[in-house]
Design an enzyme around this catalytic site. Structure first.
Site, PDB file in Angstrom:
ATOM      1  N   LYS A  80     -36.364  12.778 -33.970  1.00 55.93           N
ATOM      2  CA  LYS A  80     -35.941  11.713 -34.885  1.00 55.93           C
ATOM      3  C   LYS A  80     -35.439  10.505 -34.092  1.00 55.93           C
ATOM      4  O   LYS A  80     -35.753   9.357 -34.406  1.00 55.93           O
ATOM      5  CB  LYS A  80     -34.843  12.246 -35.822  1.00 55.93           C
ATOM      6  CG  LYS A  80     -35.377  13.239 -36.844  1.00 55.93           C
ATOM      7  CD  LYS A  80     -34.301  13.987 -37.608  1.00 55.93           C
ATOM      8  CE  LYS A  80     -34.951  15.027 -38.529  1.00 55.93           C
ATOM      9  NZ  LYS A  80     -34.021  15.883 -39.250  1.00 55.93           N
ATOM     10  N   GLN A  94     -27.866  17.124 -39.716  1.00 54.96           N
ATOM     11  CA  GLN A  94     -28.981  18.058 -39.532  1.00 54.96           C
ATOM     12  C   GLN A  94     -28.619  19.422 -40.133  1.00 54.96           C
ATOM     13  O   GLN A  94     -27.521  19.935 -39.929  1.00 54.96           O
ATOM     14  CB  GLN A  94     -29.300  18.175 -38.028  1.00 54.96           C
ATOM     15  CG  GLN A  94     -30.474  19.059 -37.698  1.00 54.96           C
ATOM     16  CD  GLN A  94     -31.819  18.513 -38.178  1.00 54.96           C
ATOM     17  OE1 GLN A  94     -31.972  17.313 -38.438  1.00 54.96           O
ATOM     18  NE2 GLN A  94     -32.791  19.373 -38.309  1.00 54.96           N
ATOM     19  N   ASP A 130     -31.301  11.048 -45.824  1.00 57.80           N
ATOM     20  CA  ASP A 130     -32.064  12.236 -46.225  1.00 57.80           C
ATOM     21  C   ASP A 130     -32.354  12.270 -47.714  1.00 57.80           C
ATOM     22  O   ASP A 130     -33.185  13.060 -48.167  1.00 57.80           O
ATOM     23  CB  ASP A 130     -31.196  13.471 -45.939  1.00 57.80           C
ATOM     24  CG  ASP A 130     -31.685  14.247 -44.740  1.00 57.80           C
ATOM     25  OD1 ASP A 130     -32.869  14.126 -44.408  1.00 57.80           O
ATOM     26  OD2 ASP A 130     -30.868  14.979 -44.174  1.00 57.80           O
TER      27      ASP A 130
HETATM   28  N1  GUN Z   1     -33.503  20.503 -41.214  1.00 60.97           N
HETATM   29  C1  GUN Z   1     -34.836  20.694 -41.358  1.00 60.97           C
HETATM   30  N2  GUN Z   1     -35.383  19.657 -42.025  1.00 60.97           N
HETATM   31  C2  GUN Z   1     -34.384  18.785 -42.278  1.00 60.97           C
HETATM   32  C3  GUN Z   1     -34.329  17.522 -42.940  1.00 60.97           C
HETATM   33  O1  GUN Z   1     -35.325  16.971 -43.435  1.00 60.97           O
HETATM   34  N3  GUN Z   1     -33.107  16.953 -43.014  1.00 60.97           N
HETATM   35  C4  GUN Z   1     -32.003  17.541 -42.505  1.00 60.97           C
HETATM   36  N4  GUN Z   1     -30.835  16.904 -42.630  1.00 60.97           N
HETATM   37  N5  GUN Z   1     -32.007  18.695 -41.894  1.00 60.97           N
HETATM   38  C5  GUN Z   1     -33.208  19.321 -41.785  1.00 60.97           C
END
Ligand code: GUN
Length: 282
Positions: A52, A96, A119
């Protein structure tokens, strides 16, 4: 069979986002900024978070990873979120997932300012999503819709089944398909006669979290299959919920793993952060 290549769709989206970031940066004299909080040392989560961070830099955005140790207290984590909530230079916040067991996720989600919710997972964002109010949308479901649209797969009036009802994929995926006027079923581990439910659908979004669970016996030539699953097999190779080798020859269209939904999730996170930045600077 149409291979639904998420890498290609993500590449096109990133090219557009790079232009958006340039324009934003010229106008406001700063780039959109995403802060990612990661708690603990789960290796897979660290790999995702690094991807990311790199993706932000590639389109010219600012990004920072906030590392907190696995034993962090609920209040320390929420104080970190509050700091980012009030920082005028931060546009998007992402915690996350998963977080360690002692952390109350509901309380964490409540702590994030919905106007910085990169998100799209806070409760206000969820309410907006189901109310057709313009706001950021959860990244993975948003990426799935973009892949279907890119390849001209009709959604309106079609029967779609989402297998999985998680807060992060299944439920918002159903909301977005409904928004596009599909007739939507949400199936899950208690669904009776899943095969029959799938047979009755044209679009099948698989987010069951079970590696290689869905073989050729579930599908036919009219199915568009989107595989949200991501697992490492016994040889360390990435694999989805769907047995790609045996399913791909018999369906109308399918996403591969890797190279399907995964690249879109990150591209949509960038898009969300830019959207939030524009909304805040309005
Ligand atoms: N863990 C796996 N996929 C995601 C996501 O799209 N967002 C977040 N915050 N954690 C994740």
């Amino acid at each position: 069979m149409i291979l639904l290549d998420g890498r290609k769709v993500a590449e096109d989206l990133r090219a557009k986002l790079t232009l958006d970031v340039n324009e934003f940066t010229k106008k406001f004299n700063r780039a959109p900024c995403l802060k990612v909080i990661i708690v603990g040392d789960d290796p897979a989560s660290h790999v995702y978070v690094k991807s990311k961070h790199v993706a932000c830099q590639k389109v010219g955005m600012l990004s920072e990873i906030v590392n907190l140790e696995a034993s962090v207290t609920q209040s320390k984590l929420e104080i970190e979120i509050q700091k980012l909530n009030i920082d005028p230079d931060v546009d998007g916040i992402l915690v996350q997932l998963p977080v360690p067991k002692h952390i109350d996720l509901t309380s964490v989600l409540k702590a994030i300012d919905p106007m910085k919710d990169a998100d799209g997972l806070t409760f206000l964002s969820t309410g907006y999503l189901w109310s057709d109010f313009e706001h950021v949308q959860p990244c993975t479901p948003s990426g799935v819709i973009k892949i279907l649209e890119y390849y001209g797969i009709p959604i309106k009036g079609k029967r779609a089944v989402v297998i999985g009802r998680s807060q992060i994929v299944g439920k918002p995926m159903a909301a977005l398909l409904l928004k596009k006027n599909a007739t939507v079923t949400i199936a899950h581990s208690h669904t009776e006669n899943l095969k029959h439910v799938i047979q009755e659908s044209e679009i099948v979004v698989v987010a069951a979290g079970k590696m290689g669970f869905f073989g050729a016996e579930y599908f036919n030539k009219s199915h568009v299959v989107v595989d949200v699953g991501i697992h490492k097999d016994e040889n360390g190779k990435l694999a989805g919920d769907v047995k790609f080798a045996e399913v791909s020859p018999i369906v109308k269209a399918i996403t591969p793993v890797p190279g399907g939904v995964g690249p879109m999730t990150i591209a949509c996170l960038l898009e969300n952060t830019i959207q939030l930045a524009k909304m805040r600077m309005r």
